[in-house]
Scaffold this active site. Structure first.
Site, PDB file in Angstrom:
ATOM      1  N   ASP A 272       0.818  -1.214   0.000  1.00  0.00           N
ATOM      2  CA  ASP A 272       0.000   0.000   0.000  1.00  0.00           C
ATOM      3  C   ASP A 272       0.855   1.268   0.000  1.00  0.00           C
ATOM      4  O   ASP A 272       1.659   1.479   0.913  1.00  0.00           O
ATOM      5  CB  ASP A 272      -0.908   0.016   1.228  1.00  0.00           C
ATOM      6  CG  ASP A 272      -1.818  -1.198   1.309  1.00  0.00           C
ATOM      7  OD1 ASP A 272      -3.035  -1.014   1.405  1.00  0.00           O
ATOM      8  OD2 ASP A 272      -1.306  -2.343   1.304  1.00  0.00           O
TER       9      ASP A 272
ATOM     10  N   HIS B 190     -10.803   1.387   0.334  1.00  0.00           N
ATOM     11  CA  HIS B 190     -10.712   2.852   0.233  1.00  0.00           C
ATOM     12  C   HIS B 190     -10.804   3.366  -1.201  1.00  0.00           C
ATOM     13  O   HIS B 190     -10.596   4.560  -1.437  1.00  0.00           O
ATOM     14  CB  HIS B 190      -9.411   3.343   0.874  1.00  0.00           C
ATOM     15  CG  HIS B 190      -9.402   3.267   2.366  1.00  0.00           C
ATOM     16  ND1 HIS B 190     -10.286   3.967   3.153  1.00  0.00           N
ATOM     17  CD2 HIS B 190      -8.609   2.551   3.213  1.00  0.00           C
ATOM     18  CE1 HIS B 190     -10.044   3.698   4.436  1.00  0.00           C
ATOM     19  NE2 HIS B 190      -9.040   2.839   4.488  1.00  0.00           N
TER      20      HIS B 190
ATOM     21  N   HIS C 105      -3.311  -4.503   2.860  1.00  0.00           N
ATOM     22  CA  HIS C 105      -4.290  -3.901   3.770  1.00  0.00           C
ATOM     23  C   HIS C 105      -3.756  -3.635   5.175  1.00  0.00           C
ATOM     24  O   HIS C 105      -4.083  -2.605   5.750  1.00  0.00           O
ATOM     25  CB  HIS C 105      -5.567  -4.748   3.881  1.00  0.00           C
ATOM     26  CG  HIS C 105      -6.623  -4.140   4.763  1.00  0.00           C
ATOM     27  ND1 HIS C 105      -7.204  -2.920   4.494  1.00  0.00           N
ATOM     28  CD2 HIS C 105      -7.200  -4.569   5.913  1.00  0.00           C
ATOM     29  CE1 HIS C 105      -8.106  -2.646   5.432  1.00  0.00           C
ATOM     30  NE2 HIS C 105      -8.114  -3.617   6.305  1.00  0.00           N
TER      31      HIS C 105
END
Length: 251
Positions: free
Chosen positions: A4, A64, A167
């Site tokens: 991420d 998101h 995540h």
């Protein structure tokens, strides 16, 4: 496959490190999770373009993906930006894309995350549609628990070339090849500030934990940790032959 990417610090680290890594390891394809690239929440067209310009070939996401509404119309464009496969088929965008002959899939877990369609059945349906037409398949499984991620790895062993978790923003040390040739790791980690709470300013996170009151999270600053894995795949069989962590830090 890159963990991420967190806000501006993460994007800057990708821009600084990725071109050199592509040259150093003769990398053919780069996939990055970009759902936190815009100030820590969501993705915009400009932040996505920064990642593409730095050498990312496809952007996966997770829960998101809808945080920055401006990206939603672009999810139906030709840009290789994915929302999770196991959203309802009426949701904008797509959950898989072919890039340079490789099928990249974005998938969302359910345990402690949300009420999504079953990710296992969603993958079954996708693989049934593809049949033998796609040899190399990369899956970013955006999920909270290592148990759900590990289960998905074994479930797709021999059918996907790689199943990597995202995540939690904390890289795991269990990168390995499963019995039937699928590369697996429970979590790639993140490209974000090292002195943080999974990328967010420490004090902002503590305010939430200590007082149980809403408090805006901001992206932290300081040295950035770049977490990723490199996977070698036999293009004929679709089986992975090696997986190794590639972790860097930049001040």
């Amino acid at each position: 496959m890159i963990g991420d990417v967190i806000g501006r610090p993460g994007r800057r680290a990708v821009q600084a490190l990725l071109p050199g890594l592509r040259d150093e390891f003769t990398i053919d394809l780069v996939v990055a999770n970009g759902e936190n690239a815009a100030a820590g929440f969501g993705l915009t067209l400009d932040t996505a373009q920064e990642l593409f310009d730095a050498g990312v070939d496809a952007i996966t996401s997770g829960n998101h993906i809808w945080d920055q509404r401006e990206i939603i119309p672009h999810l139906d464009s030709d840009l290789p930006i994915l929302r999770p496969l196991n959203y309802p088929p009426t949701a904008p965008g797509r959950g898989s894309v072919e890039v340079n002959g490789v099928l990249v899939v974005s998938l969302m877990g359910r345990v402690f995350v949300g009420n999504y369609d079953c990710p296992f059945r969603a993958m079954d349906a996708l693989m049934d549609r593809l049949g033998e037409r796609r040899r190399v398949v990369l899956v970013d499984f955006h999920a909270e628990t290592t148990s759900e991620k590990t289960a998905m790895g074994w479930y797709l062993d021999g059918r996907a070339s790689a199943v990597v978790g995202t995540h939690t923003h904390v890289g795991t040390v269990d990168a390995r090849l499963l019995h039937n040739g699928t590369a697996y790791v429970s979590d790639l980690g993140m490209v974000g500030p090292r002195h943080s709470v999974i990328g967010s300013n420490v004090q902002d996170a503590l305010e939430r934990f200590l007082h149980q009151m809403p408090h805006r999270l901001t992206v932290a600053s300081g040295p950035v940790r770049f977490n990723s894995v490199m996977i070698d795949i036999d293009e004929v069989t679709g089986r992975a032959t090696a997986i190794a962590r590639v972790d860097r830090e930049i001040g």
